[in-house]
Design a protein around this motif. Structure first.
Motif, short mmCIF file in Angstrom:
data_model
loop_
_atom_site.label_atom_id
_atom_site.label_comp_id
_atom_site.label_asym_id
_atom_site.label_seq_id
_atom_site.Cartn_x
_atom_site.Cartn_y
_atom_site.Cartn_z
N PRO A 55 50.49 59.32 54.02
CA PRO A 55 50.32 58.02 54.66
C PRO A 55 51.53 57.09 54.59
O PRO A 55 51.93 56.53 55.60
N LEU A 56 52.10 56.88 53.43
CA LEU A 56 53.19 55.91 53.31
C LEU A 56 54.39 56.32 54.14
O LEU A 56 54.91 55.54 54.94
N ILE A 57 54.81 57.55 54.00
CA ILE A 57 55.97 58.03 54.75
C ILE A 57 55.63 58.13 56.23
O ILE A 57 56.43 57.74 57.09
N GLY A 58 54.44 58.63 56.55
CA GLY A 58 54.04 58.77 57.95
C GLY A 58 54.00 57.44 58.68
O GLY A 58 54.48 57.33 59.81
N VAL A 59 53.43 56.43 58.04
CA VAL A 59 53.35 55.10 58.66
C VAL A 59 54.75 54.51 58.84
O VAL A 59 55.07 53.96 59.89
N LEU A 60 55.60 54.65 57.83
CA LEU A 60 56.96 54.12 57.94
C LEU A 60 57.73 54.82 59.05
O LEU A 60 58.44 54.17 59.84
N ILE A 61 57.63 56.14 59.14
CA ILE A 61 58.32 56.88 60.20
C ILE A 61 57.79 56.45 61.57
O ILE A 61 58.57 56.25 62.51
N TYR A 62 56.48 56.29 61.70
CA TYR A 62 55.90 55.89 62.98
C TYR A 62 56.38 54.50 63.39
O TYR A 62 56.74 54.28 64.54
#
Length: 139
Positions: A55-62
Motif C-alpha cells: 500500500p504505501l509504495i503503491g499509493v506513492l508510485i500512483y
C-alpha cells in the motif's frame, strides 16, 4: 486520567487523523483506478494489486505517476456534474406546467416566482430564461 497524559492524547488523536487520511487517499486512488478510461483492464488490475499488496509504495508510485491526470479527471467530473445540474434547473424552470397544476401540495405562483428569483440571482438561469419562465407562471 492520571495514567494517560495530555501529550499521549494528542499523539493518539494525530495517529487517528493520519489513519483516516490514509484510508481516504487509498479509497480515492482505488476509485480513480476504476474511473480512468485511458488505461486498460490489465493495467487497472496491476495498479490494484500494487496498491493493495504494497500500500504505501503503491499509493506513492500512483500519485507520482498519475497524480496530474487524477486531478484532471476530478475537474472534468465536477464540470460534468455542474453542467448536468444546470441543465436540470433549466428544464425544470422552462417546464411549462402551471403553478397550481404541478406536484401535489399545490405550490402557489408566489412560491414559483420566489424559486425563479433565487435561480436567477444564483446564476443558474439567464435573464432570458427567467423572463420566459415568469411569463409561463403568470399566464
Amino acid at each position: 486520567m492520571d495514567n494517560y497524559p495530555l501529550l499521549n492524547i494528542f499523539w493518539t488523536m494525530l495517529e487517528l487523523f493520519l489513519w483516516i487520511l490514509w484510508f481516504f487517499l487509498l479509497f480515492k486512488i482505488i476509485t480513480d483506478i476504476f474511473r480512468s478510461h485511458d488505461i486498460g483492464g490489465w493495467a487497472k488490475a496491476g495498479w490494484l494489486i500494487l496498491v493493495i499488496l504494497v500500500p504505501l509504495i503503491g499509493v506513492l508510485i500512483y500519485v507520482i505517476a498519475r497524480g496530474k491526470s487524477m486531478g484532471e479527471r476530478d475537474v472534468a467530473q465536477a464540470k460534468q456534474s455542474e453542467a448536468a445540474f444546470k441543465s436540470y434547473i433549466r428544464e425544470a424552470a422552462a417546464d411549462g406546467t402551471p403553478a397550481g397544476e404541478g406536484p401535489p401540495g399545490g405550490r402557489s405562483h408566489v412560491d414559483d416566482l420566489a424559486k425563479l428569483a433565487e435561480l436567477k440571482s444564483s446564476g443558474a438561469i439567464s435573464d432570458e430564461e427567467y423572463r420566459k419562465a415568469k411569463e409561463k407562471i403568470l399566464a
